[in-house]
Design an enzyme around this catalytic site. Structure first.
Site, PDB file in Angstrom:
ATOM      1  N   ASN A 132       0.584  -1.106  -0.052  1.00  0.00           N
ATOM      2  CA  ASN A 132       0.395  -0.209  -0.141  1.00  0.00           C
ATOM      3  C   ASN A 132       0.985   1.310   0.290  1.00  0.00           C
ATOM      4  OD1 ASN A 132      -1.656   1.908   0.558  1.00  0.00           O
ATOM      5  ND2 ASN A 132      -2.495   1.347   2.625  1.00  0.00           N
ATOM      6  N   TRP A 133       1.074   2.190  -1.203  1.00  0.00           N
ATOM      7  CA  TRP A 133       1.705   2.824  -1.288  1.00  0.00           C
ATOM      8  C   TRP A 133       1.111   4.425  -0.632  1.00  0.00           C
ATOM      9  CZ3 TRP A 133       4.875   2.654  -6.576  1.00  0.00           C
ATOM     10  CH2 TRP A 133       5.792   1.767  -6.577  1.00  0.00           C
ATOM     11  N   LYS A 134       0.016   4.523  -0.291  1.00  0.00           N
ATOM     12  CA  LYS A 134      -0.473   5.366   0.042  1.00  0.00           C
ATOM     13  C   LYS A 134      -0.498   6.771  -0.835  1.00  0.00           C
ATOM     14  CE  LYS A 134      -0.161   3.097   4.054  1.00  0.00           C
ATOM     15  NZ  LYS A 134      -0.278   3.760   6.103  1.00  0.00           N
ATOM     16  N   GLU A 176      -7.312   4.848   7.981  1.00  0.00           N
ATOM     17  CA  GLU A 176      -7.071   6.082   7.200  1.00  0.00           C
ATOM     18  C   GLU A 176      -8.488   6.555   6.745  1.00  0.00           C
ATOM     19  OE1 GLU A 176      -3.589   5.224   5.360  1.00  0.00           O
ATOM     20  OE2 GLU A 176      -1.947   5.179   7.489  1.00  0.00           O
ATOM     21  N   GLU A 188      -5.610  -5.174  10.430  1.00  0.00           N
ATOM     22  CA  GLU A 188      -4.919  -4.093  10.367  1.00  0.00           C
ATOM     23  C   GLU A 188      -4.835  -3.679  12.107  1.00  0.00           C
ATOM     24  OE1 GLU A 188      -2.746  -2.668   6.807  1.00  0.00           O
ATOM     25  OE2 GLU A 188      -3.778  -1.325   7.194  1.00  0.00           O
ATOM     26  N   SER A 196       3.364  -2.353  10.391  1.00  0.00           N
ATOM     27  CA  SER A 196       4.800  -2.114  10.785  1.00  0.00           C
ATOM     28  C   SER A 196       5.192  -3.942  10.493  1.00  0.00           C
ATOM     29  CB  SER A 196       5.306  -1.928  12.176  1.00  0.00           C
ATOM     30  OG  SER A 196       5.317  -0.689  12.035  1.00  0.00           O
ATOM     31  N   GLY A 234       3.063  -1.964   4.273  1.00  0.00           N
ATOM     32  CA  GLY A 234       2.671   0.065   3.986  1.00  0.00           C
ATOM     33  C   GLY A 234       3.958   1.031   3.509  1.00  0.00           C
ATOM     34  N   GLY A 235       4.957   1.591   4.732  1.00  0.00           N
ATOM     35  CA  GLY A 235       6.373   2.167   4.835  1.00  0.00           C
ATOM     36  C   GLY A 235       6.756   1.006   3.948  1.00  0.00           C
ATOM     37  N   HIS A 291      -9.664   0.952   4.333  1.00  0.00           N
ATOM     38  CA  HIS A 291      -8.225   1.123   5.350  1.00  0.00           C
ATOM     39  C   HIS A 291      -8.607   2.357   6.264  1.00  0.00           C
ATOM     40  CE1 HIS A 291      -3.902   2.243   6.218  1.00  0.00           C
ATOM     41  NE2 HIS A 291      -4.266   1.274   5.725  1.00  0.00           N
ATOM     42  N   GLY A 319       2.107   2.154  10.876  1.00  0.00           N
ATOM     43  CA  GLY A 319       2.977   2.775  11.026  1.00  0.00           C
ATOM     44  C   GLY A 319       3.883   3.625  11.747  1.00  0.00           C
TER      45      GLY A 319
HETATM   46  P1  PGA Z   1       2.895   0.684   7.934  1.00  0.00           P
HETATM   47  O1  PGA Z   1       1.245   0.301   7.214  1.00  0.00           O
HETATM   48  O2  PGA Z   1       3.288  -1.149   7.082  1.00  0.00           O
HETATM   49  O3  PGA Z   1       3.725   1.367   7.382  1.00  0.00           O
HETATM   50  O4  PGA Z   1       2.503  -0.206   9.443  1.00  0.00           O
HETATM   51  C1  PGA Z   1       0.472  -1.004   6.566  1.00  0.00           C
HETATM   52  C2  PGA Z   1      -0.471   0.128   5.979  1.00  0.00           C
HETATM   53  O5  PGA Z   1      -1.026   0.778   6.397  1.00  0.00           O
HETATM   54  O6  PGA Z   1      -1.938  -0.987   4.758  1.00  0.00           O
END
Ligand code: PGA
Length: 261
Positions: free
Chosen positions: A6-8, A95, A165, A223, A244-245, A93, A171
């Site tokens: 997930n590149w956000k 967010e 998640e 994470s 994500g990251g 998600h 994050g």
């Molecule tokens: P993260 O994000 O790996 O940076 O914790 C995961 C996500 O939001 O899908």
């Protein structure tokens, strides 16, 4: 297994092209037994599907609207995503739930629309830190799963991946322990079984792996890094990860893919 990145809201088009080129150097292209998906921003999706058309990598979007078309300024439909060869879409998600008011009901409408358009939804659920510490967070996850996936028949559900998640792990560098993640993944599989009862045995290749609950992929997210991926992926009810990251670092994402092989 499904490994999704997930590149956000990161990476311009030029940066996307460069990251894809680097990723292709890191990810083995032969004998790969896992599904690998990257989810760049909307403006880079068409370029990503063009660049990856002859590779094993698939492309997903990070959101969509549930209507086929209409006066919904700023929105993008499932059909539009399918039209440019996206195969997956992340839905609900945390967010989006947190900053854009997405509810289980909205996620559910989107899940139906995605499947209708032959997109595979990755439906996210998970508790906040406050919910884990002060509330019946297992009940909250139970409700998220039931309401987000309501009304999907067994064949439709088999197209869905659920991503657990924990919001406190996204994050933050605080990863759920493999045992904590496994406990909730098991619970989610039980909820899916409740929704569509079938054979009880056979997850991960057992002889009677017939019910939807056994077929559906439940991903862990929060994470995930090369250092913890293997142990997480070894848990019996963990069928992949949503990263994500670390998915923005080609070497790290490549390592996570290799941990799943
Ligand atoms: P993260 O994000 O790996 O940076 O914790 C995961 C996500 O939001 O899908």
């Amino acid at each position: 297994m499904l490994i999704a990145g997930n590149w956000k809201m990161y990476k311009t088009l030029t940066e996307t092209v460069a990251l894809i080129d680097d990723l292709l150097l890191e990810i083995p292209q032969d004998n790969v037994t896992v599904d690998i998906v990257i989810c760049p921003s909307f403006t880079a999706l068409k370029t990503a599907t063009d660049k990856l058309s002859n590779t094993i990598l698939r492309v997903g979007a990070q959101n969509m609207h549930w209507k086929k078309e209409g006066a919904f300024t700023g929105e993008i439909s499932a059909g539009m995503l399918r039209d440019i060869y996206c195969r997956y879409v992340i839905l609900g998600h945390s967010e989006r739930r947190q900053h854009f008011g997405e509810t289980n009901e909205i996620v559910n409408k989107k899940a139906h629309a995605a499947i209708q358009a032959s997109l595979r939804p990755i439906v996210c659920v998970g508790e906040t830190l406050d919910e884990r510490e002060h509330k019946d967070f297992k009940k909250i996850i139970h409700t998220q799963v039931i309401e987000s996936l309501a009304g999907l028949g067994p064949e439709q559900l088999a197209e869905v991946a659920v991503a657990y998640e924990p919001v406190w792990a996204i994050g933050t560098g605080k990863v759920a322990s493999p045992a904590q993640a496994q406990e909730i993944h098991h619970l989610i599989r039980e909820v899916l079984r409740e929704m569509h009862p079938g054979s009880k045995k056979g997850h991960k290749g057992g002889a009677r792996a017939s019910s939807v609950a056994e077929k559906i992929r439940i991903l862990y997210g929060g994470s995930v890094k090369p250092a913890n991926a293997k142990e997480i992926l070894q848990q019996p009810d963990i069928d992949g990860v949503l990263v994500g990251g670390a998915s923005l670092d080609p070497r790290a994402f490549g390592e996570i893919v290799k941990a799943a092989l």
